[in-house]
Design an enzyme around this catalytic site. Structure first.
Site, PDB file in Angstrom:
ATOM      1  N   LYS A  26       0.833  -1.205   0.000  1.00 19.12           N
ATOM      2  CA  LYS A  26       0.000   0.000   0.000  1.00 19.12           C
ATOM      3  C   LYS A  26       0.868   1.254   0.000  1.00 19.12           C
ATOM      4  O   LYS A  26       0.483   2.279  -0.580  1.00 19.12           O
ATOM      5  CB  LYS A  26      -0.899  -0.003   1.246  1.00 19.12           C
ATOM      6  CG  LYS A  26      -1.431   1.348   1.629  1.00 19.12           C
ATOM      7  CD  LYS A  26      -2.081   1.309   2.989  1.00 19.12           C
ATOM      8  CE  LYS A  26      -2.198   2.675   3.609  1.00 19.12           C
ATOM      9  NZ  LYS A  26      -0.940   3.268   4.095  1.00 19.12           N
ATOM     10  N   ASN A  27       2.032   1.185   0.640  1.00 15.27           N
ATOM     11  CA  ASN A  27       2.856   2.386   0.728  1.00 15.27           C
ATOM     12  C   ASN A  27       3.850   2.531  -0.426  1.00 15.27           C
ATOM     13  O   ASN A  27       4.710   3.415  -0.402  1.00 15.27           O
ATOM     14  CB  ASN A  27       3.551   2.454   2.085  1.00 15.27           C
ATOM     15  CG  ASN A  27       2.534   2.747   3.197  1.00 15.27           C
ATOM     16  OD1 ASN A  27       1.379   3.066   2.901  1.00 15.27           O
ATOM     17  ND2 ASN A  27       2.945   2.639   4.435  1.00 15.27           N
ATOM     18  N   CYS A 124      -4.591   8.570   8.096  1.00 14.16           N
ATOM     19  CA  CYS A 124      -4.937   8.136   9.447  1.00 14.16           C
ATOM     20  C   CYS A 124      -4.676   9.218  10.480  1.00 14.16           C
ATOM     21  O   CYS A 124      -3.700   9.959  10.395  1.00 14.16           O
ATOM     22  CB  CYS A 124      -4.129   6.896   9.795  1.00 14.16           C
ATOM     23  SG  CYS A 124      -4.799   5.436   9.003  1.00 14.16           S
ATOM     24  N   ASP A 314       4.216   1.063  11.714  1.00 17.17           N
ATOM     25  CA  ASP A 314       2.968   0.379  11.315  1.00 17.17           C
ATOM     26  C   ASP A 314       2.900  -1.067  11.816  1.00 17.17           C
ATOM     27  O   ASP A 314       1.851  -1.692  11.749  1.00 17.17           O
ATOM     28  CB  ASP A 314       2.828   0.404   9.788  1.00 17.17           C
ATOM     29  CG  ASP A 314       2.945   1.809   9.259  1.00 17.17           C
ATOM     30  OD1 ASP A 314       1.970   2.557   9.330  1.00 17.17           O
ATOM     31  OD2 ASP A 314       4.048   2.186   8.825  1.00 17.17           O
ATOM     32  N   VAL A 336       7.873   7.599  16.025  1.00 15.02           N
ATOM     33  CA  VAL A 336       7.599   8.153  14.692  1.00 15.02           C
ATOM     34  C   VAL A 336       6.357   9.053  14.710  1.00 15.02           C
ATOM     35  O   VAL A 336       6.367  10.158  14.157  1.00 15.02           O
ATOM     36  CB  VAL A 336       7.452   7.022  13.647  1.00 15.02           C
ATOM     37  CG1 VAL A 336       7.147   7.597  12.262  1.00 15.02           C
ATOM     38  CG2 VAL A 336       8.716   6.180  13.603  1.00 15.02           C
TER      39      VAL A 336
HETATM   40  C1  EPZ Z   1       4.117   7.014   5.405  1.00 18.56           C
HETATM   41  O1  EPZ Z   1       3.447   8.168   5.879  1.00 18.56           O
HETATM   42  C2  EPZ Z   1       3.103   5.914   5.402  1.00 18.56           C
HETATM   43  N1  EPZ Z   1       1.978   6.300   4.566  1.00 18.56           N
HETATM   44  C3  EPZ Z   1       2.656   5.603   6.813  1.00 18.56           C
HETATM   45  O2  EPZ Z   1       1.794   4.495   6.758  1.00 18.56           O
HETATM   46  C4  EPZ Z   1       3.872   5.249   7.657  1.00 18.56           C
HETATM   47  O3  EPZ Z   1       3.469   5.065   8.990  1.00 18.56           O
HETATM   48  C5  EPZ Z   1       4.900   6.384   7.588  1.00 18.56           C
HETATM   49  O4  EPZ Z   1       5.232   6.663   6.216  1.00 18.56           O
HETATM   50  C6  EPZ Z   1       6.176   6.058   8.338  1.00 18.56           C
HETATM   51  O5  EPZ Z   1       6.775   4.920   7.818  1.00 18.56           O
HETATM   52  C7  EPZ Z   1       2.070   6.188   3.254  1.00 18.56           C
HETATM   53  O6  EPZ Z   1       3.092   5.770   2.710  1.00 18.56           O
HETATM   54  C8  EPZ Z   1       0.863   6.559   2.466  1.00 18.56           C
HETATM   55  P1  EPZ Z   1       6.320  10.434   7.275  1.00 18.56           P
HETATM   56  P2  EPZ Z   1       4.082   9.620   5.702  1.00 18.56           P
HETATM   57  O7  EPZ Z   1       6.353  11.643   6.424  1.00 18.56           O
HETATM   58  O8  EPZ Z   1       4.928   9.628   4.502  1.00 18.56           O
HETATM   59  C9  EPZ Z   1       6.605  14.037  10.427  1.00 18.56           C
HETATM   60  C10 EPZ Z   1      -0.073   3.203   7.302  1.00 18.56           C
HETATM   61  O9  EPZ Z   1      -0.780   2.858   8.276  1.00 18.56           O
HETATM   62  N2  EPZ Z   1       6.470  14.962   9.280  1.00 18.56           N
HETATM   63  O10 EPZ Z   1       7.473   9.505   7.212  1.00 18.56           O
HETATM   64  O11 EPZ Z   1       2.969  10.592   5.830  1.00 18.56           O
HETATM   65  C11 EPZ Z   1       5.297  13.299  10.701  1.00 18.56           C
HETATM   66  O12 EPZ Z   1       4.414  14.065  11.454  1.00 18.56           O
HETATM   67  C12 EPZ Z   1       0.422   4.620   7.175  1.00 18.56           C
HETATM   68  O13 EPZ Z   1       0.222   2.442   6.377  1.00 18.56           O
HETATM   69  C13 EPZ Z   1       6.547  16.316   9.504  1.00 18.56           C
HETATM   70  O14 EPZ Z   1       6.746  16.777  10.627  1.00 18.56           O
HETATM   71  O15 EPZ Z   1       4.975   9.638   7.028  1.00 18.56           O
HETATM   72  C14 EPZ Z   1       5.784  12.063  11.420  1.00 18.56           C
HETATM   73  O16 EPZ Z   1       5.969  12.334  12.784  1.00 18.56           O
HETATM   74  C15 EPZ Z   1       0.141   5.431   8.403  1.00 18.56           C
HETATM   75  N3  EPZ Z   1       6.377  17.176   8.412  1.00 18.56           N
HETATM   76  C16 EPZ Z   1       7.138  11.802  10.771  1.00 18.56           C
HETATM   77  O17 EPZ Z   1       7.525  13.005  10.116  1.00 18.56           O
HETATM   78  C17 EPZ Z   1       6.145  16.705   7.159  1.00 18.56           C
HETATM   79  O18 EPZ Z   1       5.988  17.510   6.222  1.00 18.56           O
HETATM   80  C18 EPZ Z   1       7.145  10.675   9.749  1.00 18.56           C
HETATM   81  O19 EPZ Z   1       6.122  10.890   8.778  1.00 18.56           O
HETATM   82  C19 EPZ Z   1       6.075  15.307   6.946  1.00 18.56           C
HETATM   83  C20 EPZ Z   1       6.244  14.446   8.037  1.00 18.56           C
END
Ligand code: EPZ
Length: 446
Positions: A26-27, A124, A314, A336
């Site tokens: 999915k990711n 989510c 996850d 995370v």
């Molecule tokens: C991806 O989300 C996945 N979603 C998530 O899966 C997964 O949990 C996450 O990566 C971490 O592995 C998809 O791929 C669609 P991040 P993403 O940017 O890319 C902070 C699931 O259940 N951050 O790595 O949105 C954020 O708040 C989902 O399958 C900022 O501060 O995650 C978090 O604390 C849920 N500013 C951290 O970074 C930003 O602009 C990591 O988020 C972007 C992120």
């Protein structure tokens, strides 16, 4: 709001046994679909699961003139971006709130059209989920960003230019944003503190097939040399290591035995180490991995989520359900997302003993320690779980509730199960194949 069709009755106490199959991640899949926008000529993506996130991106791409049709083999999509065009803002708006993928259309649309409109994002509810890194990155490439009603309007007055970027945190989405933008930008982009999840490596493989030049160093630095033109790709998506781990946790919590066809050792090594420490058993072959509860008691562990190659966030929620059955005190430190432990209150209602803390428990201090977030947990077990009423809070939390309900004595009503369709392909049929005793109150037994 959930309706009667959105409730599942789960009669617990039956070990899950049998075989299920996981398909493309999915990711990764929705991002590979977005990458097709960058090519001159059609792309073929194989091993695509039938999940809501894929349907949302398919709709968004079609709104932008990309034709998306099934290919010759099951789970194959053919994406043709020959006639990319601007989409009607109201139509895009209809997708607002349904997914986080639209933000990744920015770079490709800026390259193809010179502008992009991005609606408010869904995804989510597991923390603030800001998108500041994404916009900062796009500005560095030379895009302008303006807030408009219902979303953000972006423009690239000239061809985007490669740049030097250091992410404040190895964000998966922001790393993908850089990749999808840098491949056609002028000159070299150097991204440091990048995320290096297996899904990102697979996206890099997709882009390389299209003609991109991307080098990964061992220190989280990715160097992208922009090219003038990309072609289509033919790619089989890597399999979903997050779904596979969910079923593995279900096998452990229900004292079951599940063969997950499609599960791959390479992308799950950290999970497998932890599974073994907890006392779960597994056996790997060329086609998948068998997971089972070997009998006896499970071990309490200390667990800290982290970016890859750490323990993936996850994986945390489903495994916590299994930890309620382990003997002793387990410590879970979520580093995370700041609020990914809220789902445990429903487990406590079922009889679990899980206490949340604002401090960083376990190994190292994280970004949330000083910020008053309940992001650590102590799980004391083993505890008998009793059936209960619960509402799915988010994708992985929802699947965790299913696992808890299946492991519990008695009947549970799980409300809001439709959300699980976002990321778990055909989960009702899979539950049936594993012998779960579940039914929709409307009459559809599974
Ligand atoms: C991806 O989300 C996945 N979603 C998530 O899966 C997964 O949990 C996450 O990566 C971490 O592995 C998809 O791929 C669609 P991040 P993403 O940017 O890319 C902070 C699931 O259940 N951050 O790595 O949105 C954020 O708040 C989902 O399958 C900022 O501060 O995650 C978090 O604390 C849920 N500013 C951290 O970074 C930003 O602009 C990591 O988020 C972007 C992120």
């Amino acid at each position: 709001m959930t309706g009667p069709d959105d409730v599942l009755l789960v009669h617990g106490g039956t070990p899950l046994e049998g075989e299920i199959r996981v398909r493309g991640a999915k990711n990764l899949v929705p991002k590979a679909m977005v990458a097709a926008l960058l090519g001159h000529g059609p792309s073929r993506l194989r091993n695509v699961p039938d999940i809501r996130d894929v349907r949302v991106v398919r709709g968004l791409l079609q709104l932008h003139g990309v034709t998306v049709r099934p290919g010759d083999e099951p789970g194959e999509l053919v994406l043709d971006p020959t006639y990319v065009e601007s989409a009607n803002v109201a139509d895009i708006d209809a997708h607002a709130g349904s997914s986080r993928i639209p933000i990744l259309l920015c770079g490709p649309l800026l390259h193809r059209l010179g502008h992009a409109f991005i609606p408010g994002l869904g995804g989510c509810d597991i923390g603030g989920r800001p998108i500041d890194f994404h916009f900062e990155v796009l500005r560095q490439f030379g895009a302008t960003i303006e807030k408009r009603e219902g979303g953000q309007y972006l423009e690239a007055p000239q061809r985007l230019r490669g740049c030097k970027i250091r992410l404040p945190y190895p964000s998966v989405g922001a790393t993908e944003q850089v990749l999808l933008t840098a491949v056609l930008a002028e000159g070299v982009t150097e991204l440091s503190n990048a995320a290096v999840e297996p899904e990102i490596e697979d996206l890099i493989c997709v882009l390389q097939k299209m003609g991109a030049i991307i080098a990964m160093d061992t220190d989280r630095t990715i160097r992208i040399t922009g090219v003038d033109k990309l072609g289509g790709y033919n790619h089989r998506a890597l399999s979903d290591r997050l779904e596979a781990a969910s079923w593995a946790s279900a096998a452990l919590a229900t004292k079951g035995n599940i063969y997950v066809r499609g599960a791959q050792q390479r992308s799950m090594m950290t999970f497998l180490n932890t599974y073994r420490k907890v006392g779960g058993a597994f056996e790997i072959d060329d086609e998948g991995i068998r997971f089972w509860h070997p009998g006896g008691s499970l071990n309490a562990i200390a667990l800290e989520t982290d970016v890859h190659p750490g323990f993936q966030t996850d994986w945390q929620q489903p495994l916590v359900v299994a930890l309620t059955q382990a003997a002793g005190l387990s410590i879970v430190h979520e580093t995370v997302y700041e609020s990914r432990l809220g789902f445990t209150s429903a487990l406590n209602q079922m009889g679990a003993h899980i206490q949340l803390y604002r401090e960083c428990l376990g190994g190292s201090a994280c970004r949330f320690g000083q910020r008053n977030f309940l992001h650590s947990a102590v799980v004391s077990g083993p505890t008998k779980l009793q059936g209960s009423d619960m509402v799915v809070p988010d994708l992985r939390g929802g699947f965790s509730y299913l696992i808890a309900a299946l492991a519990a004595e008695g009947t549970s009503r799980v409300h809001g199960i439709d959300l699980i369709n976002r990321g778990y392909e055909n989960f009702m049929q899979k539950l049936k194949d594993l012998g779960a005793n579940v039914e929709m109150p409307g009459g559809t037994a599974a």
